[in-house]
Design a protein around this motif. Structure first.
Motif, PDB file in Angstrom:
ATOM      1  N   GLY A   1       8.233   7.411 -35.060  1.00 46.00           N
ATOM      2  CA  GLY A   1       7.562   7.836 -36.287  1.00 46.00           C
ATOM      3  C   GLY A   1       6.203   7.203 -36.472  1.00 46.00           C
ATOM      4  O   GLY A   1       5.838   6.801 -37.578  1.00 46.00           O
ATOM      5  N   LEU A   2       5.431   7.136 -35.397  1.00 45.11           N
ATOM      6  CA  LEU A   2       4.141   6.439 -35.454  1.00 45.11           C
ATOM      7  C   LEU A   2       3.180   7.128 -36.412  1.00 45.11           C
ATOM      8  O   LEU A   2       3.146   8.364 -36.525  1.00 45.11           O
ATOM      9  N   LYS A   3       2.400   6.298 -37.088  1.00 38.31           N
ATOM     10  CA  LYS A   3       1.424   6.750 -38.065  1.00 38.31           C
ATOM     11  C   LYS A   3       0.032   6.294 -37.634  1.00 38.31           C
ATOM     12  O   LYS A   3      -0.101   5.304 -36.917  1.00 38.31           O
ATOM     13  N   PRO A   4      -1.010   6.957 -38.100  1.00 38.92           N
ATOM     14  CA  PRO A   4      -2.371   6.522 -37.758  1.00 38.92           C
ATOM     15  C   PRO A   4      -2.626   5.051 -38.110  1.00 38.92           C
ATOM     16  O   PRO A   4      -3.355   4.358 -37.390  1.00 38.92           O
ATOM     17  N   GLU A   5      -2.012   4.578 -39.175  1.00 37.25           N
ATOM     18  CA  GLU A   5      -2.211   3.184 -39.565  1.00 37.25           C
ATOM     19  C   GLU A   5      -1.529   2.183 -38.631  1.00 37.25           C
ATOM     20  O   GLU A   5      -1.711   0.979 -38.772  1.00 37.25           O
ATOM     21  N   ASP A   6      -0.758   2.678 -37.678  1.00 33.82           N
ATOM     22  CA  ASP A   6      -0.174   1.796 -36.655  1.00 33.82           C
ATOM     23  C   ASP A   6      -1.166   1.535 -35.520  1.00 33.82           C
ATOM     24  O   ASP A   6      -0.896   0.712 -34.634  1.00 33.82           O
ATOM     25  N   THR A   7      -2.294   2.222 -35.547  1.00 32.57           N
ATOM     26  CA  THR A   7      -3.308   2.037 -34.519  1.00 32.57           C
ATOM     27  C   THR A   7      -3.826   0.609 -34.543  1.00 32.57           C
ATOM     28  O   THR A   7      -4.268   0.099 -35.580  1.00 32.57           O
ATOM     29  N   ALA A   8      -3.751  -0.055 -33.384  1.00 32.90           N
ATOM     30  CA  ALA A   8      -4.154  -1.454 -33.298  1.00 32.90           C
ATOM     31  C   ALA A   8      -4.002  -1.908 -31.852  1.00 32.90           C
ATOM     32  O   ALA A   8      -3.430  -1.200 -31.015  1.00 32.90           O
TER      33      ALA A   8
END
Length: 121
Positions: A83-90
């Motif tokens: 359930g990855l979200k754009p805010e998991d980008t790192a």
């Protein structure tokens, strides 16, 4: 002693990735292990951690979506990210508290190289 992380990449929102972190070298024992992440312009934050006995802890932002696990026989830790979200980008980093065979009474904190995880259309 070194940690080698792999498994990052580009994924669409809602997708999944699995990160791995393998410890190698003259290892006596591994205590706590954890995954951290750092987004551009932000501090490095704990994502999830796991003790040698398998107790886990998660950041509120990933609870229910990420699962941390470890294989003590292989000195390897995993992070299953669903359930990855754009805010998991790192950039994701693995960390482990390790006693080396050279100095089994001392605990050293070791970091793997950062791996990029990008969640985007």
């Amino acid at each position: 002693v070194q940690l080698q992380a792999c498994g990052g990449g580009l994924v669409q929102p809602g997708g999944s990735l699995r990160l791995s972190c393998a410890a190698s070298g003259s290892i006596f024992s591994i205590n706590d292990m954890g995954w951290y992440r750092q987004a551009p312009g932000k501090q490095r934050d704990l994502v999830a951690s796991i003790t040698s006995g398998g107790s886990t802890n998660y950041a509120d932002s990933v609870k229910g979506r990420f699962t941390i696990s470890r294989d003590n026989a292989k000195n390897t830790m995993y992070l299953q990210m669903n359930g990855l979200k754009p805010e998991d980008t790192a950039v994701y980093y693995c960390n482990a508290d390790i006693r080396s065979r050279r100095s089994p009474l001392a605990i050293g904190s070791y970091w793997g190289q950062g791996i990029q995880v990008t969640v985007s259309q």
